[in-house]
Design an enzyme around this catalytic site. Structure first.
Site, PDB file in Angstrom:
ATOM      1  N   ASN A 112       0.797  -1.236   0.000  1.00 13.34           N
ATOM      2  CA  ASN A 112       0.000   0.000   0.000  1.00 13.34           C
ATOM      3  C   ASN A 112       0.829   1.286   0.000  1.00 13.34           C
ATOM      4  OD1 ASN A 112       0.746  -0.444   2.682  1.00 13.34           O
ATOM      5  ND2 ASN A 112      -1.092   0.513   3.496  1.00 13.34           N
ATOM      6  N   GLU A 168       5.335  -3.509  11.892  1.00 14.65           N
ATOM      7  CA  GLU A 168       4.126  -2.669  11.797  1.00 14.65           C
ATOM      8  C   GLU A 168       3.080  -3.541  11.133  1.00 14.65           C
ATOM      9  OE1 GLU A 168       6.332   1.438  10.319  1.00 14.65           O
ATOM     10  OE2 GLU A 168       5.026   0.361   8.973  1.00 14.65           O
ATOM     11  N   CYS A 170      -3.122   1.046   6.935  1.00 14.38           N
ATOM     12  CA  CYS A 170      -3.152   0.412   8.251  1.00 14.38           C
ATOM     13  C   CYS A 170      -3.889   1.297   9.239  1.00 14.38           C
ATOM     14  CB  CYS A 170      -1.734   0.140   8.732  1.00 14.38           C
ATOM     15  SG  CYS A 170      -0.722   1.605   8.836  1.00 14.38           S
TER      16      CYS A 170
HETATM   17  P1  NAP Z   1       1.427  -8.920   3.490  1.00 16.37           P
HETATM   18  O1  NAP Z   1       0.682  -9.792   2.587  1.00 16.37           O
HETATM   19  O2  NAP Z   1       1.640  -9.368   4.880  1.00 16.37           O
HETATM   20  O3  NAP Z   1       2.834  -8.622   2.777  1.00 16.37           O
HETATM   21  C1  NAP Z   1       3.775  -7.741   3.323  1.00 16.37           C
HETATM   22  C2  NAP Z   1       5.148  -8.097   2.814  1.00 16.37           C
HETATM   23  O4  NAP Z   1       5.535  -9.355   3.348  1.00 16.37           O
HETATM   24  C3  NAP Z   1       5.233  -8.246   1.307  1.00 16.37           C
HETATM   25  O5  NAP Z   1       6.473  -7.772   0.857  1.00 16.37           O
HETATM   26  C4  NAP Z   1       5.151  -9.760   1.134  1.00 16.37           C
HETATM   27  O6  NAP Z   1       5.714 -10.214  -0.076  1.00 16.37           O
HETATM   28  C5  NAP Z   1       5.995 -10.192   2.307  1.00 16.37           C
HETATM   29  N1  NAP Z   1       5.826 -11.588   2.717  1.00 16.37           N
HETATM   30  C6  NAP Z   1       4.793 -12.416   2.532  1.00 16.37           C
HETATM   31  N2  NAP Z   1       5.072 -13.637   3.081  1.00 16.37           N
HETATM   32  C7  NAP Z   1       6.303 -13.546   3.621  1.00 16.37           C
HETATM   33  C8  NAP Z   1       7.159 -14.443   4.328  1.00 16.37           C
HETATM   34  N3  NAP Z   1       6.816 -15.689   4.605  1.00 16.37           N
HETATM   35  N4  NAP Z   1       8.355 -13.997   4.724  1.00 16.37           N
HETATM   36  C9  NAP Z   1       8.750 -12.744   4.465  1.00 16.37           C
HETATM   37  N5  NAP Z   1       8.006 -11.848   3.792  1.00 16.37           N
HETATM   38  C10 NAP Z   1       6.792 -12.245   3.386  1.00 16.37           C
HETATM   39  O7  NAP Z   1       0.736  -7.473   3.612  1.00 16.37           O
HETATM   40  P2  NAP Z   1       0.174  -6.524   2.452  1.00 16.37           P
HETATM   41  O8  NAP Z   1      -1.071  -7.144   1.912  1.00 16.37           O
HETATM   42  O9  NAP Z   1       1.261  -6.165   1.506  1.00 16.37           O
HETATM   43  O10 NAP Z   1      -0.194  -5.193   3.268  1.00 16.37           O
HETATM   44  C11 NAP Z   1      -1.419  -5.028   3.907  1.00 16.37           C
HETATM   45  C12 NAP Z   1      -1.310  -5.299   5.390  1.00 16.37           C
HETATM   46  O11 NAP Z   1      -0.234  -4.553   5.928  1.00 16.37           O
HETATM   47  C13 NAP Z   1      -2.527  -4.850   6.164  1.00 16.37           C
HETATM   48  O12 NAP Z   1      -2.826  -5.789   7.165  1.00 16.37           O
HETATM   49  C14 NAP Z   1      -2.094  -3.537   6.805  1.00 16.37           C
HETATM   50  O13 NAP Z   1      -2.801  -3.192   7.959  1.00 16.37           O
HETATM   51  C15 NAP Z   1      -0.663  -3.814   7.058  1.00 16.37           C
HETATM   52  N6  NAP Z   1       0.086  -2.565   7.140  1.00 16.37           N
HETATM   53  C16 NAP Z   1       0.463  -2.125   8.379  1.00 16.37           C
HETATM   54  C17 NAP Z   1       1.126  -0.910   8.522  1.00 16.37           C
HETATM   55  C18 NAP Z   1       1.517  -0.388   9.870  1.00 16.37           C
HETATM   56  O14 NAP Z   1       2.265   0.577   9.889  1.00 16.37           O
HETATM   57  N7  NAP Z   1       1.048  -0.928  10.977  1.00 16.37           N
HETATM   58  C19 NAP Z   1       1.430  -0.158   7.397  1.00 16.37           C
HETATM   59  C20 NAP Z   1       1.030  -0.639   6.144  1.00 16.37           C
HETATM   60  C21 NAP Z   1       0.356  -1.845   6.048  1.00 16.37           C
HETATM   61  P3  NAP Z   1       4.751 -10.585  -1.327  1.00 16.37           P
HETATM   62  O15 NAP Z   1       4.118  -9.315  -1.739  1.00 16.37           O
HETATM   63  O16 NAP Z   1       5.705 -11.132  -2.291  1.00 16.37           O
HETATM   64  O17 NAP Z   1       3.768 -11.591  -0.813  1.00 16.37           O
HETATM   65  O1  G3H Z   2      -0.651   1.978   5.916  1.00 16.87           O
HETATM   66  C1  G3H Z   2       0.077   2.392   6.802  1.00 16.87           C
HETATM   67  C2  G3H Z   2       0.775   3.688   6.772  1.00 16.87           C
HETATM   68  O2  G3H Z   2       1.931   3.660   7.532  1.00 16.87           O
HETATM   69  C3  G3H Z   2      -0.180   4.711   7.291  1.00 16.87           C
HETATM   70  O3  G3H Z   2       0.225   5.981   6.989  1.00 16.87           O
HETATM   71  O4  G3H Z   2      -1.688   7.136   8.113  1.00 16.87           O
HETATM   72  O5  G3H Z   2      -0.155   8.359   6.621  1.00 16.87           O
HETATM   73  O6  G3H Z   2      -1.735   6.694   5.673  1.00 16.87           O
HETATM   74  P1  G3H Z   2      -0.910   7.093   6.845  1.00 16.87           P
END
Ligand code: NAP
Ligand code: G3H
Length: 484
Positions: free
Chosen positions: A162, A258, A292
């Site tokens: 994202n 995160e 997030c």
């Molecule tokens: P995701 O599916 O967990 O993927 C995140 C990253 O992890 C990607 O680069 C993914 O690679 C990689 N990955 C997947 N399986 C892995 C493994 N076994 N080992 C190491 N890396 C692995 O998350 P997303 O769909 O990209 O992002 C959405 C989620 O992120 C939401 O739940 C959101 O809330 C959270 N998020 C949290 C924050 C925060 O600051 N708290 C900020 C942004 C997003 P691939 O793409 O190749 O699968």
């Molecule tokens: O998706 C997670 C980002 O760290 C949130 O940043 O609140 O500025 O969109 P934002």
């Protein structure tokens, strides 16, 4: 204009200062969520290649850690300038690769340039300290500890789809200022945007091997990367499921996570409802809810619930839906599976008696902004993170019930409290089990030098420019013993 690192839409990895294709000859097609067109092909690299890249990063870190901090800062500042000079080009890449709306795409890049510049500056002010021994019982003045901060070694940065530029840079820049080398594993969908960021650091003059990239499916190469003995720190942003999996297999490697969120906006009877509704809609629906920190549930006291719902609906009606372009806020979700999941949550809520106020219109992976009222705690959407443009309204009897439901979530990223009573605001804030409470504002991460953290299933460790530099370095103490 930054150089293209690709030929005929085939993107290599940045390894030791060169753009290289995988010897495996395996590539993966990045298809646009906007129109299904081919954005480009990325490399699916082998485990053997990962070993070589990690060895290269280890070697490069040896001289980078001895590079004066002021020189590191100069390179980062230059990277920030290059990023800003290419804002239009890069925002188009974000639009096509992850369907980010134009305003959010521009803001992601501008904010990233500001982040890198601020990090360069902050990194120059990270200092050690000297500690005398004689304030500890039983010790005299004959000992001084000289404490400096030293890098950890290789930081593995794993970013989500994202914010492929911002959430890659927010790991890379502080890690570099602390003297680490970095291996970036970008999200598969988002790889091309992140590879351009790597290109920016490369042409800003970052020495060879100090930043390397590894593209490929997390599910295929992730575990190998994470459990590699030469990785010294894992900086991960993504879903809670993947985060928990990484934490299990990484053993004693320090890490920062995160993860997901279910941020609640608590609205009290004395809130300024117009301002509240505007904030809630901006918080819940920007980039189609794929943040997030999106507002992911509203907990509103009964007496003003009808009025608030009416105002939120009227704000939603002003949102423009479509493919990324100027003035469009709601764009297609990252893929059809993500849209199916959001639809499941909407259908479950409606089947259990939720009232549909607006939305629930779908065209493939495009979901119109949806508002659901009278959500009850037996509905999945009361607890699960949709990562899409749907907002549940949960009506509560009083402040106590709002706090109870807010804290019942497995997540603990942020919460908002809307009220004109500052005592109530602080009282509620002190009881909420989250990293940050926003009073009279939507939940959001910035400004990026503030501490940013999640508790419970929302993460571990603290981001924020100074906090991130500190997390990716450690104190080193040298104790001078002398006669007095
Ligand atoms: P995701 O599916 O967990 O993927 C995140 C990253 O992890 C990607 O680069 C993914 O690679 C990689 N990955 C997947 N399986 C892995 C493994 N076994 N080992 C190491 N890396 C692995 O998350 P997303 O769909 O990209 O992002 C959405 C989620 O992120 C939401 O739940 C959101 O809330 C959270 N998020 C949290 C924050 C925060 O600051 N708290 C900020 C942004 C997003 P691939 O793409 O190749 O699968
Ligand atoms: O998706 C997670 C980002 O760290 C949130 O940043 O609140 O500025 O969109 P934002």
């Amino acid at each position: 204009m930054i150089d293209n690192n690709h030929i005929d839409k085939v993107y290599g990895n940045l390894v030791n200062g060169e753009w290289v294709l995988s010897k495996s000859n395996q590539t993966f097609d990045i298809i646009s969520p906007v129109d299904r067109s081919l954005v480009g092909k990325i490399q699916l690299i082998s485990k053997n290649e990962i070993d070589n890249i990690i060895a290269n990063s280890k070697e490069a870190q040896k001289s980078w850690k001895d590079t004066p901090v002021s020189e590191r800062a100069k390179i980062l500042s230059k990277a920030a300038d290059i990023l800003e000079d290419n804002i239009e080009f890069l925002s188009k890449i974000l639009e096509v690769e992850i369907a980010k709306d134009t305003d959010s795409a521009i803001s992601e890049i501008r904010r990233t340039a500001d982040f890198i510049r601020f990090t360069a500056n902050e990194g120059m002010h990270i200092q050690g300290e000297t500690i005398g021994a004689d304030n500890f019982p039983g010790y005299k003045k004959n000992k001084i500890s000289f404490v400096t901060r030293v890098p950890l070694g290789i930081v593995l940065a794993i970013s989500p789809f994202n914010y492929p530029i911002n959430l890659s840079a927010s790991k890379i820049a502080p890690a570099l200022m602390a003297g680490n080398s970095v291996i970036l594993k970008p999200p598969t969908q988002g790889s091309i945007s992140a590879l351009y960021l790597a290109q920016v650091f490369h042409i800003a003059g970052l020495p060879k091997g100090v930043l390397n990239t590894v593209t490929g499916k997390g599910s295929e190469i992730g575990d190998y990367l994470i459990s590699h003995p030469d990785i010294n720190f894992i900086n991960f942003t993504g879903s809670t499921n993947v985060g928990k999996h990484i934490a299990k297999i990484a053993e004693m490697v320090p890490m920062m996570m995160e993860l997901g969120g279910k941020d609640a906006a608590i609205v009290l009877a004395d809130a300024d409802l117009k301002m509240t509704a505007k904030n809630i809609v901006a918080g819940a629906y920007s980039y189609s809810g794929q943040r997030c920190t999106a507002v992911k549930r509203v907990l509103v006291v009964n007496e003003i619930a009808d009025e608030l719902v009416k105002m939120i609906k009227s704000e939603i009606n002003q949102l423009k839906v479509g493919n990324p372009a100027n003035g469009i806020q709601i764009t297609p979700l990252i893929n059809i599976e993500a849209a199916d999941f959001v639809q499941e949550l909407i259908d479950d809520a409606i089947a259990k008696g939720a009232k549909l106020i607006t939305g629930n219109i779908r065209e493939g992976n495009l979901i119109y902004p949806t508002l659901l009222d009278h959500i009850t705690t037996d509905m999945r959407i009361a607890w699960e993170e949709p990562f899409g443009p749907v907002l549940p309204i949960i009506r509560v009897n009083d402040i106590e019930e709002a706090i109870l439901i807010a804290n019942k979530s497995e997540y603990g990223l942020q919460s908002s409290v809307f009220t004109q009573n500052i005592n109530n605001a602080f009282m509620i804030a002190s009881k909420l089990e989250v990293g940050t409470v926003q009073i009279n504002n939507k939940t959001e991460r910035g400004p990026d030098h503030f501490p940013f953290l999640g508790v419970k299933s929302s993460g571990m460790g603290t981001q924020g420019i100074r906090y991130s530099i500190e997390a990716m370095s450690r104190p080193k103490a040298i104790v001078l013993n002398f006669d007095i």
